[in-house]
Write a protein that holds these residues in place. Structure first.
Motif, short mmCIF file in Angstrom:
data_model
loop_
_atom_site.label_atom_id
_atom_site.label_comp_id
_atom_site.label_asym_id
_atom_site.label_seq_id
_atom_site.Cartn_x
_atom_site.Cartn_y
_atom_site.Cartn_z
N VAL B 45 0.84 -1.21 0.00
CA VAL B 45 0.00 0.00 0.00
C VAL B 45 0.87 1.25 0.00
N THR B 46 1.95 1.24 0.80
CA THR B 46 2.82 2.40 0.87
C THR B 46 3.45 2.69 -0.49
N THR B 49 0.67 3.84 -2.99
CA THR B 49 0.16 5.19 -2.69
C THR B 49 1.20 6.24 -3.04
N SER B 53 0.56 8.63 -6.18
CA SER B 53 0.40 10.06 -5.91
C SER B 53 1.41 10.87 -6.71
N LEU B 76 -3.25 3.98 -10.43
CA LEU B 76 -3.06 3.22 -9.19
C LEU B 76 -3.07 1.72 -9.47
N ASN B 108 -8.07 -0.56 -1.59
CA ASN B 108 -7.82 0.27 -0.43
C ASN B 108 -8.14 1.73 -0.73
N ILE B 110 -7.38 4.32 0.72
CA ILE B 110 -6.34 5.31 0.98
C ILE B 110 -5.70 5.78 -0.33
N LEU B 111 -5.53 4.86 -1.26
CA LEU B 111 -4.90 5.20 -2.54
C LEU B 111 -5.68 6.29 -3.25
N ARG B 114 -5.91 9.69 -1.18
CA ARG B 114 -4.76 10.60 -1.25
C ARG B 114 -4.61 11.20 -2.64
N GLY B 131 1.99 10.40 0.08
CA GLY B 131 1.62 8.99 -0.11
C GLY B 131 2.40 8.10 0.85
N ASN B 134 1.21 8.59 4.45
CA ASN B 134 -0.09 7.97 4.70
C ASN B 134 0.02 6.45 4.71
N GLY B 135 0.84 5.91 3.82
CA GLY B 135 1.06 4.46 3.81
C GLY B 135 1.62 4.01 5.15
#
Lengths: 209, 217
Positions: B45-46, B49, B53, B76, B108, B110-111, B114, B131, B134-135
């Protein structure tokens, strides 16, 4: 510039171009790594067959796996489409292994089961590929689960029961039972079906030899 | 430099994805019953993201508003599939462990969150940092939850037995519902802590009333 950016022509062209660019990049990445991925897959298959036969474990080196596979395992003709069969003689005893793909909860489960030609006792059972729920059904690939099948006696009607137990693994090798996974009854049922089908295939191959 | 610092602090604490934005809860429930899987998910995810981003921020002046979400999903998912392809070729062992997780990354929120909230209006470098932050902000919370769940659910940490032989695993901790309790409790603790800190900043307010709105976020 601003109004141009929102014009229908620009939007269409932009969307088209950007999709094309990213798809081409992915296609290239896939193509470049395809040979490597295929080699990995074939190695994984060889290793899992050996592991089910009890001829390899996680400490076996890659070269040892390939040489043992070449010398010890003979691939038989496919018993059915999508299945594969192997034979091997270990310490004078013949064994048959089958690679079988059967439905799971989310996607197909591919596993390898090795047993004696009469399918009286399982030699080993390994999961090659599965998409079960992570942390629940996904645990069918873990050693505590697959090791339960090692040496397990097959019942008189040729089956193995995956039943609710302590959830830690059933140590009794003569009751034709293994512990199911807590919280994954459906996956456990699918594994039972798969194992029974694999045992029937082993018996069929063993009988025709 | 201060902008970068603020972005990092926001992602890791003041505006963390799970506690404040309440994003990425789905994956929090799914993967936190064991630490190894959690770490893999967090890294995926990190990476996705941060890179997503960064790319979207680079492209932001070219993207028409009407199709921006389509482009965000495209970029993404591109990174998610790239992770999958590369792992399959060069790290087959990890790829096999990952299994369905790679696909889960794209689900997810979050992707997208952000990309839409930050990368659409900021410079590439800063968007990358956002990114990343947040990850990682998502990550440390998940790791804490996974630690508790694996410890009580299996009696292990990263697969190593740490509980004594007579320890009875709490089956509930392995199943999804326990994540609900733990995430909610963690949210509660974090918000109470935050509200206290805020109250202190406001130079000793007469009562805790000012904390209530913050806790409801």
């Amino acid at each position: 510039m601003k109004f141009k950016k929102e014009s229908i022509g620009y939007v269409i062209i932009f969307t088209f171009v950007i999709c094309a660019v990213f798809v081409v990049l992915l296609a290239v990445a896939n193509q470049v790594t395809l040979a490597q991925a295929k080699a990995n897959q074939s190695y994984a298959s060889h290793y899992t067959v050996l592991k089910a036969l009890g001829l390899a474990d996680p400490t076996t080196s890659k070269t040892a796996v390939e040489s043992t596979y070449a010398s010890q395992v003979k691939q038989l003709s496919d018993p059915a489409p999508g299945m594969a069969a192997y034979s091997s003689v270990i310490e004078g005893n013949p064994y048959i292994a089958v690679k079988i793909t059967n439905p799971g909860l989310w996607g197909p489960i591919t596993a390898i089961l090795a047993a004696d030609p009469k399918a009286d006792r399982i030699r080993g059972f390994e999961i090659l590929d599965q998409q079960e729920t992570p942390g629940l059904g996904g645990r069918i690939g873990e050693p505590w689960f697959t090791d339960q099948f090692k040496g397990e006696k097959v019942s008189a009607d040729g089956k193995i029961a995956v039943v609710q137990g302590s959830g830690k693994g059933d140590p009794n090798k003569d009751n034709s039972q293994v512990d199911a996974i807590t919280g994954a009854s459906r996956t456990s049922d699918f594994v039972q079906t798969l194992v029974d089908k694999a045992l029937a295939t082993v018996r069929q191959i063993g009988g025709s030899q | 430099m201060t902008a970068l610092r603020k972005v990092m602090k926001d992602g890791l604490w003041t505006n963390t994805p799970i506690f404040v934005q309440v994003l990425g809860i789905c994956s929090t429930l799914a993967v936190t019953n064991n630490l190894r899987n959690t770490m893999i998910m967090v890294l995926g995810v990190t990476f996705a993201t941060a890179m997503g981003s960064w790319t979207l921020s680079l492209l932001k002046d070219l993207i028409p508003r009407k199709v921006r979400m389509i482009v965000q999903v495209l970029v993404l998912s591109f990174y998610v599939i790239i992770i999958d392809i590369l792992l399959r070729a060069y790290q087959p062992a990890i790829s096999k462990q990952l299994g369905p997780y790679v696909g889960l990354i794209i689900t997810n929120c979050i992707l997208m969150g952000r990309a839409e909230a930050f990368a659409a209006a900021n410079k590439p470098g800063l968007s990358f940092a956002d990114g990343l932050a947040n990850g990682l902000g998502y990550g440390w919370v998940l790791v804490c939850i996974a630690f508790i769940r694996e410890l009580l659910g299996f009696g292990t940490i990263f697969g190593f037995k740490v509980m004594g032989g007579n320890f009875t695993p709490w089956t509930i901790m392995v199943m999804a519902p326990s994540a609900f309790f733990l995430v909610a409790s963690a949210l509660w603790v974090a918000n109470v802590y935050k509200a206290r800190a805020e109250a202190k900043k406001k130079a000793a307010p007469p009562n805790q009333g000012s904390a209530a709105p913050a806790a409801q976020k």
